[in-house]
Design an enzyme around this catalytic site. Structure first.
Site, PDB file in Angstrom:
ATOM      1  N   ASP A 474      22.558  43.776 -29.488  1.00  0.00           N
ATOM      2  CA  ASP A 474      22.572  42.220 -29.809  1.00  0.00           C
ATOM      3  C   ASP A 474      23.464  41.501 -29.111  1.00  0.00           C
ATOM      4  O   ASP A 474      24.237  40.821 -29.545  1.00  0.00           O
ATOM      5  CB  ASP A 474      22.821  42.221 -31.252  1.00  0.00           C
ATOM      6  CG  ASP A 474      22.265  40.755 -31.805  1.00  0.00           C
ATOM      7  OD1 ASP A 474      21.368  40.517 -31.118  1.00  0.00           O
ATOM      8  OD2 ASP A 474      22.507  40.576 -33.041  1.00  0.00           O
ATOM      9  N   LYS A 476      25.040  38.625 -27.035  1.00  0.00           N
ATOM     10  CA  LYS A 476      24.898  37.388 -26.807  1.00  0.00           C
ATOM     11  C   LYS A 476      26.049  36.508 -26.923  1.00  0.00           C
ATOM     12  O   LYS A 476      26.950  37.159 -27.636  1.00  0.00           O
ATOM     13  CB  LYS A 476      23.502  36.720 -27.879  1.00  0.00           C
ATOM     14  CG  LYS A 476      24.021  36.985 -29.186  1.00  0.00           C
ATOM     15  CD  LYS A 476      22.610  36.658 -30.105  1.00  0.00           C
ATOM     16  CE  LYS A 476      23.136  37.197 -31.395  1.00  0.00           C
ATOM     17  NZ  LYS A 476      21.985  36.792 -32.464  1.00  0.00           N
ATOM     18  N   ASN A 479      27.947  36.763 -30.344  1.00  0.00           N
ATOM     19  CA  ASN A 479      28.504  38.248 -30.930  1.00  0.00           C
ATOM     20  C   ASN A 479      29.622  38.485 -29.925  1.00  0.00           C
ATOM     21  O   ASN A 479      30.156  39.823 -30.146  1.00  0.00           O
ATOM     22  CB  ASN A 479      27.522  39.229 -30.729  1.00  0.00           C
ATOM     23  CG  ASN A 479      26.454  38.975 -32.160  1.00  0.00           C
ATOM     24  OD1 ASN A 479      26.764  38.288 -33.002  1.00  0.00           O
ATOM     25  ND2 ASN A 479      25.387  39.608 -31.949  1.00  0.00           N
ATOM     26  N   ASP A 492      30.033  42.179 -34.926  1.00  0.00           N
ATOM     27  CA  ASP A 492      28.726  42.590 -35.508  1.00  0.00           C
ATOM     28  C   ASP A 492      28.040  43.410 -34.930  1.00  0.00           C
ATOM     29  O   ASP A 492      26.991  43.268 -33.817  1.00  0.00           O
ATOM     30  CB  ASP A 492      27.834  40.894 -35.327  1.00  0.00           C
ATOM     31  CG  ASP A 492      26.697  41.065 -36.386  1.00  0.00           C
ATOM     32  OD1 ASP A 492      26.352  42.075 -36.734  1.00  0.00           O
ATOM     33  OD2 ASP A 492      26.053  40.100 -36.559  1.00  0.00           O
ATOM     34  N   THR A 511      17.722  39.846 -30.090  1.00  0.00           N
ATOM     35  CA  THR A 511      17.358  38.357 -30.176  1.00  0.00           C
ATOM     36  C   THR A 511      16.440  37.990 -28.971  1.00  0.00           C
ATOM     37  O   THR A 511      16.628  38.448 -27.897  1.00  0.00           O
ATOM     38  CB  THR A 511      18.881  37.636 -30.029  1.00  0.00           C
ATOM     39  OG1 THR A 511      19.619  38.193 -31.001  1.00  0.00           O
ATOM     40  CG2 THR A 511      18.557  36.398 -30.022  1.00  0.00           C
TER      41      THR A 511
END
Length: 661
Positions: A474, A476, A479, A492, A511
């Site tokens: 994840d 991005k 995060n 996270d 995502t």
């Protein structure tokens, strides 16, 4: 002290306990899969309905609307579904076959493995087991060992003869005895990238992917269980709960000593505690400076010494020397003190200051330690009811396990977890420099130097996770968080998963703008998916928006499947940066830079990183491009403002879900 038989019996009990716990996790993940299938079916119907009615803005979850003018940045939430994980406890019952070898053959294989760029990072015990399990193969001159384009699962060590490596009919090199080749096949299932042909009659030793992965996973499980048993035998650790013991076991370091080496010298200062795992030591004491040391005792496997260092009394009162070869497990006082501290705190020991962020089904509060106002932490609060309703139990359990085990300098630390009748709580390191997403939103985009620094932090974080078999999944700007120095850390881990070296996992996770094509097509994915996301991140940091963005998730996925070569790069992205992005975002996972023989070294040596001070980054001596203003443990100026949680107090009843939290 207990006997070896007692230790083996305790180890089996622990393995059985782990098996039962993992069985429960499997059941929860099965339930998660079933509910996620239903969610996907309903989402498909919703997408079809909204498309037919030309709903403005498309699907709201995880989507980004395409506009000609610069879009208003909104935080993106990841969506995920997860298949059932393999039960690692089953590996304890797998029988590995040993093949007899001459001492010369064993030495040649061992030396070849230690000289190999990948294999040399394995532990000695793992290398020894691989040597034991490699089986012999003989081929005549002209025979094909590996065919380009075929599926491969074997890694080879050449003992006799010579082979030639070709690609597309062109000769690349020849390989002489004592070399490893084909090692990519034991990391993941992919087609061979070159052909290897015998130039003479040859003798090979080989091991397949399943055998290699069994060795890697089983040795890790057994070693951790042994460390736990050692710790349970030490009075200083007997009061610690299992999760804290596990954490201490993870930070134990093996240290080797030779005959006559001083492990501890009388009168010296020290803050280290030792447990003997192999060999014997001699303990002597000198009562005065003009007397010979007096023999006190001999200690052996399972015994410990230096425990006074854990209590702060760090002047050594005796000599400890090695008798023959000795291996000790070493615990630093600072680590042990930290473990004891966090095992004794409770929710009531913290005061909530404010909310730092709000997620899909959680919020992060800044909390202050009541007994020491100079210490603050980030407390992630999750609603049990929401987790149940969205079938996220498996992800929460995985997040906890991974964060408790993985303590890297570029990943946010998890210290302790709590629970009550309504909430789950995760006590984490507080990074008060703010989110990288916020900084990017304010500036629009970053120049090369700034992007290089933050990308370097992420590369180090991913390297730390990948070598442990963990996929982050994840990546991005939302995060990535900055500490008060300005260094970036991953936060996270809700969608991270430990799959083991070379393992793949299936079903959607990530995502939309950042997911790799193999995830969309459900081909199975591994750490190479993080390499793809890294390319997307670099593009977004340099340009202000990701390369693939549609009016709704499905549209975004279709654009992703067209490939990175269909993307027109803005002029602000330099040629060398564009080259790295395109190499990270290859459609074929095996062709991605960072997922090949040299791993992240290929990324670090890329032209775009030319001159970058990697060692300075690791030692935190490299000046960050942006130093946030943080004037104390409660300074939240770098975060957005959020309303307080005004929910009524939780009811006096359990929610019906009791995690090992």
């Amino acid at each position: 002290m207990g006997t070896l038989r007692d230790l083996q019996f305790a180890l089996q009990l622990k393995i059985e306990e782990l098996r039962q716990r993992d069985s429960l996790i499997d059941e929860l993940e099965l339930e998660l899969d079933t509910k996620d299938d239903l969610i996907r079916q309903l989402q498909t119907e919703l997408d079809r309905y909204q498309t037919s009615h030309n709903a403005p803005g498309g699907v709201q979850v995880n989507s980004r609307v395409v506009r000609h003018e610069p879009p208003q940045r909104t935080k993106r939430q990841a969506i995920s579904a997860e298949p059932t994980a393999l039960d690692p406890a089953q590996l304890a019952h797998v029988t590995l076959t040993n093949y007899s070898k001459s001492e010369e053959s064993r030495e040649l294989i061992h030396r070849a493995l230690l000289e190999n760029e990948f294999m040399k990072h394995l532990e000695q015990g793992q290398i020894q087991t691989i040597v034991d399990c490699m089986h012999p193969t003989r081929l005549a001159r002209g025979c094909c060992v590996i065919q380009e384009g075929d599926d491969g699962s074997l890694v080879y060590v050449l003992e006799e003869g010579k082979v030639e490596v070709t690609k597309g009919g062109q000769k690349l090199c020849t390989i002489d005895p004592g070399k490893v080749f084909g090692e990519l096949a034991i990391l993941y299932n992919c087609t061979r990238t070159a052909t290897v042909t015998a130039l003479t009659d040859i003798k090979l030793w080989a091991i397949d992917r399943q055998g290699f992965q069994t060795i890697m996973m089983r040795t890790g499980l057994i070693k951790h269980s042994q460390y736990m048993e050692f710790l349970r035998s030490v009075p200083s650790f007997q009061s610690l709960p299992e999760d804290v013991l596990s954490k201490v076991a993870d930070v134990l370091e093996e240290t080797h000593y030779s005959e006559g080496d001083y492990i501890i010298r009388q009168g010296a200062t020290g803050d280290t505690f030792f447990i003997i795992s192999e060999g014997q030591v001699k303990v002597t004491q000198q009562k005065s400076s003009n007397e010979e040391p007096e023999f006190l005792t001999t200690l052996s496997r399972g015994d410990w010494f230096g425990e006074q260092a854990l209590k702060g009394e760090d002047v050594r009162t005796a000599n400890v020397t090695a008798v023959g070869g000795v291996t000790c497990l070493v615990v630093d006082r600072e680590l042990e003190a930290e473990a004891v501290f966090f095992s004794n705190v409770s929710l009531n020991d913290f005061h909530v200051i404010c909310t730092l962020g709000i997620g899909g089904f959680s919020r992060v509060e800044l909390v202050q330690l009541k007994s020491d106002t100079s210490r603050s932490f980030a407390m992630k609060v999750l609603k049990k009811r929401h987790i149940l309703d969205t079938s996220q139990q498996g992800h929460i359990l995985s997040e906890r396990r991974i964060m408790m085990d993985a303590h890297g300098p570029f990943t946010v630390r998890l210290y302790r977890t709590f629970r009550d009748s309504k909430y789950l709580y995760m006590l984490q390191e507080a990074c008060l420099g703010g989110e990288l997403w916020t900084l990017l939103s304010a500036r629009g985009s970053f120049e090369d130097g700034t992007t290089r620094f933050y990308t370097g932090c992420v590369v180090e974080a991913l390297a730390f996770l990948h070598v442990r078999g963990i996929i982050y999944r994840d990546l991005k700007p939302e995060n990535i968080i900055l500490d008060q120095r300005g260094y970036a850390k991953l936060v996270d881990f809700g969608f991270a998963k430990k799959v083991g070296l070379g393992q793949k996992t299936w079903t959607f996770c990530g995502t939309p703008e950042y997911v790799a094509p193999e995830i969309i097509l459900n081909k199975g994915h591994d750490i190479s998916a993080d390499c793809w996301s890294l390319g997307i991140l670099i593009y977004e940091l340099l340009s202000g928006s990701p390369p693939f963005s549609g009016s709704d998730p499905m549209n975004t996925y279709n654009i992703i499947l067209r490939g990175i070569d269909m993307v027109e790069f803005p002029k602000k992205i330099s040629k060398s940066a564009a080259n790295l992005i395109k190499r990270l975002c290859r459609d074929n996972p095996s062709e991605r830079v960072g997922n090949q023989k040299n791993g992240v070294k290929d990324i670090q040596k890329h032209k775009w990183f030319e001159g970058f001070n990697w060692e300075g980054l690791r030692q935190t001596t490299l000046a960050p491009p942006f130093t946030p203003t943080v004037e104390g443990p409660l300074d939240t100026r770098n975060f957005d403002c959020f309303p307080d949680d005004s929910e009524a107090p939780p009811p006096d009843e359990e929610s019906g879900w009791d995690l090992e939290f």
